[in-house]
Design an enzyme around this catalytic site. Structure first.
Site, short mmCIF file in Angstrom:
data_model
loop_
_atom_site.label_atom_id
_atom_site.label_comp_id
_atom_site.label_asym_id
_atom_site.label_seq_id
_atom_site.Cartn_x
_atom_site.Cartn_y
_atom_site.Cartn_z
N SER A 200 32.96 39.44 44.04
CA SER A 200 33.77 38.44 44.73
C SER A 200 34.02 38.88 46.16
O SER A 200 34.12 40.08 46.43
CB SER A 200 35.12 38.26 44.02
OG SER A 200 36.01 37.49 44.80
N TYR B 53 42.59 41.98 40.72
CA TYR B 53 41.27 41.33 40.71
C TYR B 53 40.40 41.83 41.87
O TYR B 53 39.24 42.20 41.67
CB TYR B 53 41.44 39.82 40.81
CG TYR B 53 40.13 39.06 40.87
CD1 TYR B 53 39.37 38.89 39.72
CD2 TYR B 53 39.67 38.53 42.07
CE1 TYR B 53 38.17 38.21 39.77
CE2 TYR B 53 38.47 37.85 42.13
CZ TYR B 53 37.73 37.68 40.98
OH TYR B 53 36.52 37.01 41.03
N LYS C 256 36.81 44.02 41.73
CA LYS C 256 35.54 43.54 42.27
C LYS C 256 34.98 44.49 43.34
O LYS C 256 33.76 44.58 43.52
CB LYS C 256 35.69 42.13 42.83
CG LYS C 256 35.92 41.08 41.74
CD LYS C 256 34.79 41.07 40.72
CE LYS C 256 34.93 39.95 39.71
NZ LYS C 256 33.79 39.89 38.75
#
Length: 230
Positions: free
Chosen positions: A133, A156, A160
């Site tokens: 991402s 998150y 990533k």
């Protein structure tokens, strides 16, 4: 014929990637921890289904055994399964909140890759595509002109970043398998609350890399428009 496994392929971007790769003539296996949803998705698409919970060693090993028995090799692995997890501000983040995200996004990717490398080594031009991402990109999250800089997603985003770094490490040390990371971008799915570009646009980066064949590079990070900063 190219045989491809997509983790978390029962919905969203994974589902669209599966649809496009089937249209391109590949044999696609959809891995999903929800067997009912996974089987329905596979039936709708004309894909194959394999139960696969990336957080569970036994489930991953069982999936590898099924692929070994049914196909005997794997050409492309798309590590797509991922969760958003807790969105608490960094100052309130606990190790437990981080751990739950890393279990799927990082440890799950390693678990699946490790289990399937023997099958990939038997494939034709084997390739692993890790879905990362822009939220894990140091460059994009510090660029005020990019949407990634407007969000704070400590769990998150850092997971990533780990995915992107793992991709480079695999690429440097396993030259017989191509390893690349792709960023779908903010895409309108359940994952984002249906905010962002179309799912067709979100699938483009993974589909492009999965259809390069002998021209597949290794150690790259791209979105649908081309290379992006690590």
């Amino acid at each position: 014929m190219t045989t491809t496994l997509i983790t978390g392929g029962n919905r969203g971007i994974g589902y669209e990637v599966a649809r496009r790769l089937l249209h391109a003539g590949q044999t696609v296996w959809i891995g999903s921890r929800d067997s009912s949803s996974g089987q329905r998705a596979a039936d709708r698409l004309g894909a194959r289904f394999v139960p696969l919970d990336v957080t569970d060693d036994a489930s991953v090993q069982h999936a590898a055994s099924i692929l070994q028995d049914e196909v005997g090799h794997l050409d492309i692995l798309i590590n797509n399964a991922g969760i958003l997890g807790d969105v608490s501000a960094p100052e309130y983040m606990t190790p437990t909140q981080l751990q739950s995200v890393y279990e799927t996004n990082v440890f799950g990717l390693v678990r699946v890759t490790h289990a399937l490398l023997p099958l990939l080594r038997k494939g034709t031009t084997p390739s692993v595509i890790n879905v990362t991402s822009g939220m894990g990109s140091f460059g994009l999250t510090q660029d005020p002109d990019r949407i990634e800089s407007q969000y704070t997603l400590a769990a998150y985003g850092s997971s990533k970043s780990a995915v992107s770094m793992l991709t480079t490490q695999y690429a440097k040390t396993i030259p017989e398998v191509r390893f690349n990371a792709v960023d779908p971008g903010q895409t309108a799915t359940d994952f984002t609350g249906n905010v962002g570009q179309t799912v067709e646009e979100g699938a483009e980066a993974a589909v492009r890399v999965a259809t390069l064949g002998l021209a597949t590079p290794t150690g790259t990070l791209t979105d649908r428009q081309g290379p992006i900063p690590w």
